[in-house]
Design a protein around this motif. Structure first.
Motif: not given
Length: 466
Positions: A438-453
């Motif tokens: 339901s959040l598609l198209g929304h701008i949301v605050p996140v905390r970056i937790t992991t680094l992937e490739s």
């Protein structure tokens, strides 16, 4: 006579359109507009050429062996056409874009089964070209020639295109086309023509339509997008900086980007806009190509490495969190070890979070193709490997430094598994986060937790849209 034959108002069956896009974001935009202009003619897009009625290869002529890659793909398409003919049907094949513009006659000669060849300035005439190709086919008795349209039309194609639709929360908007810079390695001035800027009113109207259709982010496109000089209704001229400020006033437009820019066109107002306009994202693609003044002069770039440094310094003075992307060419004719070292020094001095780097390749008809001092391929390969290793190190270092930080992410697509969404950070990094669809198209605050490739994992901080 049957009842069916007496119902001329019955709609014709929809046909399938497959478009393969090569190269730049401008080509991505062009492919979408070709689909738009063909939709009223009964074409729906499909993800595979297997069942297509019309296949378009939208080509790019920038990189090495571009034409050969097109001919290779045409060879793979030929069986589809032959199979359809064996069943009494046909698959129409069109080659569009910059390879078509530069080598239309060669395409027709080497791949006579191609039905249409059209340049990047004529795709608004696709319905007419399809109709002409059908007429040629009906009259050919098995022998025909391609319908070719690679002229530079007097009328801007944008005046003849339907209003674009937003296919998601991020959209492209072409505001400028063509190039007057004539870098000695580049074919764009010959395939895209002279610089042309769309009128301000047209750009603003298209942007409002995209936002009304759900776009939260718009990327302004142009071969030299920051050379934009669009006319207004009172015959004054707006630069890109002025245009960005006006776009930022559109309610619902949360993010603005632009690409591709040229250092020569980074004027005072555009530099200031990076500090003044919150909607303008802190990520800029600013190609430098080389760190050697000698090579930059041979490339006809008309800027020095110190010019580039000063632009970057001014940008970062106004926006401390600005991150840069760039283009690099190694092995340009006459490039010495010292010239290459100057490029490496500039890369380490500036720091880039994303880049596109290539070995120089001759483009037919360009001045550099005839220059003396062509660099051996093994030397170019070694230099490219060293440059890419440093650029990759910088990318990974930047991404690693993001872990633990909070940032706003525009959710643009479903994630890789149920319950996950994918999106883009302000720096165009791919971010994956557990979040409801339901959040598609929304701008949301996140905390970056992991680094992937080449992406980041994050935790959602607040389900409420920004």
């Amino acid at each position: 006579m049957s009842t069916d034959s007496q119902t001329p108002d019955r709609p014709a069956p929809r046909r399938k359109l497959f478009i393969k896009t090569y190269g730049c974001q401008m080509n991505v935009y062009d492919s979408k507009r070709m689909a738009d202009v063909l939709a009223p003619q009964g074409f729906d897009t499909t993800d595979t050429p297997d069942n297509a009625d019309l296949v378009i290869l939208n080509t790019c002529h920038i990189r090495e062996k571009a034409a050969e890659k097109v001919f290779s793909d045409l060879g793979r398409l030929r069986p589809f056409k032959e199979k359809a003919k064996s069943k009494g049907g046909d698959v129409m094949i069109a080659v569009a874009g910059c390879v078509a513009q530069a080598e239309g006659a060669e395409i027709s000669a080497r791949a006579p089964f191609v039905d249409i060849v059209l340049g990047p300035q004529t795709y608004h005439r696709l319905p007419e070209l399809v109709a002409r190709a059908n007429r040629v086919q009906q009259k050919s008795n098995g022998r025909k020639t391609a319908v070719i349209d690679t002229e530079f039309p007097a009328e801007p194609k944008f005046d003849y295109l339907p209003a674009p639709r937003a296919d998601g929360p991020a959209a492209f908007l072409s505001v400028q086309e063509g190039c007057d810079k004539f870098c000695t390695f580049c074919v764009v001035p010959y395939t895209r023509g002279a610089e042309f800027s769309r009128p301000v009113a047209d750009v603003l109207r298209e942007a409002r339509g995209l936002v009304a259709g759900g776009a939260r982010e718009i990327t302004l496109l142009g071969q030299n997008v920051n050379a934009y000089h669009g006319e207004t209704g009172d015959h004054s001229t707006w630069t890109l900086g002025r245009l960005i400020r006006a776009l930022a006033e559109i309610e619902g437009l949360a993010r603005i980007r632009y690409t591709t820019s040229h250092p020569r066109d980074m004027d005072d107002d555009l530099i200031a806009a990076h500090g003044d306009v919150p909607q303008l994202m802190p990520f800029l693609h600013l190609p430098v190509q080389s760190g050697s003044d000698k090579i930059l002069a041979e490339m006809n770039r008309n800027h020095t490495r110190d010019d580039y440094r000063r632009i970057v310094d001014r940008l970062r003075e106004g926006r401390a969190d600005l991150a840069l992307s760039s283009d690099f060419i190694v092995g340009f004719p006459g490039e010495t070890d010292a010239d290459f070292r100057a490029t490496m020094d500039l890369v380490r001095d500036i720091g880039f979070v994303q880049s596109y780097s290539f070995k120089y390749s001759k483009r037919p008809g360009t001045p550099a193709a005839a220059m003396k001092g062509q660099v051996p391929d093994d030397v170019s390969t070694a230099r490219l490997g060293e440059l890419q290793a440093e650029l990759d190190r910088q990318l990974r270092s930047f991404n690693a430094a993001c872990v633990g930080k909070t940032m706003d992410v525009l959710l643009t697509n479903p994630g890789r598994h149920a319950g996950q969404m994918g999106g883009r950070s302000p720096y165009l990094q791919a971010v994956h986060v557990d979040a409801p669809a339901s959040l598609l198209g929304h701008i949301v605050p996140v905390r970056i937790t992991t680094l992937e490739s080449y992406s980041l994992g994050a935790d959602l901080l607040d389900a409420k849209a920004a």
